[in-house]
Enzyme design. Structure first.
Site: not given
Ligand code: FAS
Ligand code: PHB
Length: 389
Positions: A72, A292, A200, A296, A384
């Site tokens: 993109h 989100p 957005y 980032k 971005y």
């Molecule tokens: P994660 O949370 O992905 O992974 C951590 C892992 O550790 C998990 O698998 C968990 O099960 C495990 N864990 C936890 N406690 C533990 C323990 N005690 N022992 C062993 N394992 C354990 N980011 C964006 O950029 N765009 C988005 O649209 C977006 N949407 C999101 C929606 C939701 C609902 C959430 C919660 C986050 C969202 N994020 C988004 C942010 C997300 O993408 C995170 O930045 C990303 O998952 C970060 O990755 P990790 O640091 O690996 O953490």
């Molecule tokens: C998504 O595709 O899930 C998405 C993309 C851009 C954002 C947040 C979520 O800023």
């Protein structure tokens, strides 16, 4: 068990770090609370910075990303029926790649399998011991059996609800937090995206985002109240509300269909300092959370992994601890810039329950300035697509 780097968390941070270390001959073991299926069932981020693309290439698992990801060159921003485009490639010479976090995580698990990586699932009661010594170790249970991993370093990649951050004593750690008074209701649908780029949308009814995963898989979000529930929203109700928040010409072409996933994510800004304590290093959501809006979350986790990976390579290959000693300061410098951008973009695009008429005027002025100023658009594009590592 013994390994050089014990990694807590089998999400993108932990898996990426493990795969990068493996490619440099540095051993690691990943322990994960959930099953692989559970981890791969999460629908999260969708936009990758070039920095993360580069790390996935370095980890040897960017093949599918290059084959299936969408480049993109810009994004669309709308307010009311006004819509304008910020052209990343023209302004800062870099695009972003649209490719779901779920697929990134799947590719990392596949690469781990192919390289004989060790990921232990369904772990419970994980405890980090002697992080301040040069011989830390983990204890945890699997199926009721106590296990131990002796290691040189511990990487806390266990997300916001993990145990790593809380292992750093309260007297040492300082948390910074901002909770937003709304959430995002997200829908995944097997329909063609409404536009080939993201939209957005700032609307008087609340924020909306039109995103995608591929040519027939769309991801949409609408701002919702914190006490809302996906059960309150039929598919039809969601589509009608989304259409009222995006420009009319886009709403007319929106292809609706049954949702295959519907969930609400709360929004918060959060940072913990420091991101290390002795030989424990925090990466990703274990140390920081962003709303989100700026895409980032995953990308800032990747920059932490980049800094920790290079510091560990310097330690094992050159005997230098400089990178390890400066990890927290270096990671936090970039983390706070990502926090600022995500806060700014969220504040500009959402309706706040308590906002005054003046606040609304400031939002529109911010949007008008962004629409009319190449300098403003360049600053937004720079953040971005991802600031340098
Ligand atoms: P994660 O949370 O992905 O992974 C951590 C892992 O550790 C998990 O698998 C968990 O099960 C495990 N864990 C936890 N406690 C533990 C323990 N005690 N022992 C062993 N394992 C354990 N980011 C964006 O950029 N765009 C988005 O649209 C977006 N949407 C999101 C929606 C939701 C609902 C959430 C919660 C986050 C969202 N994020 C988004 C942010 C997300 O993408 C995170 O930045 C990303 O998952 C970060 O990755 P990790 O640091 O690996 O953490
Ligand atoms: C998504 O595709 O899930 C998405 C993309 C851009 C954002 C947040 C979520 O800023």
């Amino acid at each position: 068990m013994r390994t050089q780097v014990a990694i807590i968390g089998g999400g993108p941070s932990g898996l990426l770090l493990s795969q990068l270390l493996h490619r440099q001959g540095i051993s690691s073991i990943v322990i994960e609370r959930q099953t692989r299926e559970h981890v791969l069932g999460r629908i999260r981020a969708g936009v990758l910075e070039q920095g993360l693309v580069g790390l996935l290439e370095q980890a040897g698992c960017a093949g599918r990303l290059h084959a299936e990801g969408f480049t993109h060159d810009g994004t669309l921003i709308s307010y009311g029926d006004q819509m304008f485009r910020v052209d990343f490639t023209e302004l800062v010479g870099k695009p972003v790649v649209v490719y779901g976090q779920t697929e990134v995580t799947r590719d990392l698990y596949d690469a781990s399998d192919a390289s004989g990586g060790q990921v232990i699932h369904n772990v419970e009661n994980v405890v980090i011991h002697d992080a301040k010594s040069d011989a830390p170790f983990l204890t945890f249970e699997v199926a009721g059996e106590m296990q131990r991993i002796d290691c040189d370093f511990v990487a806390g990649c266990d997300g916001f609800h993990g145990i790593s951050r809380k292992t750093i004593p309260d007297a040492v750690r300082q948390d910074f937090e901002k909770i937003y008074p709304f959430g995002w209701l997200g829908v995944l649908s097997e329909t063609p995206p409404v536009n080939h780029e993201l939209i957005y949308a700032n609307s008087p009814r609340g924020f909306a985002l039109c995103s995608m995963r591929n040519a027939n898989l769309s991801r949409y979000y609408i701002q919702c109240s914190l006490d809302d529930s996906p059960a309150n929203w039929s598919d039809d109700a969601f589509w009608e509300e989304l259409k009222r928040r995006i420009p009319a010409d886009q709403a007319e072409t929106l292809v609706t269909g049954p949702s295959i996933e519907k969930s609400i994510a709360p929004l918060r800004s959060f940072v913990t300092e420091p991101m290390q304590w002795g030989r424990l290093f925090l990466c990703g959501d274990a140390a920081h959370i962003v709303p989100p809006t700026g895409a980032k979350g995953l990308n800032t986790a990747a920059s932490d992994v980049n800094y920790l990976f290079n510091a560990l390579v310097d330690f094992y290959q050159d005997g230098s601890s400089d990178g390890l000693e400066s990890y927290s300061a270096k990671a936090l410098s970039r983390v706070w810039k990502a926090e600022r951008f995500s806060w700014w973009f969220t504040t500009m695009m959402h309706q706040f329950p308590e906002q005054s008429e003046f606040d609304l005027k400031m939002q529109i002025a911010d949007l008008e300035f962004l629409r009319s100023s190449a300098a403003a658009q360049k600053a937004m594009a720079e953040n971005y697509v991802g600031l340098p590592y």
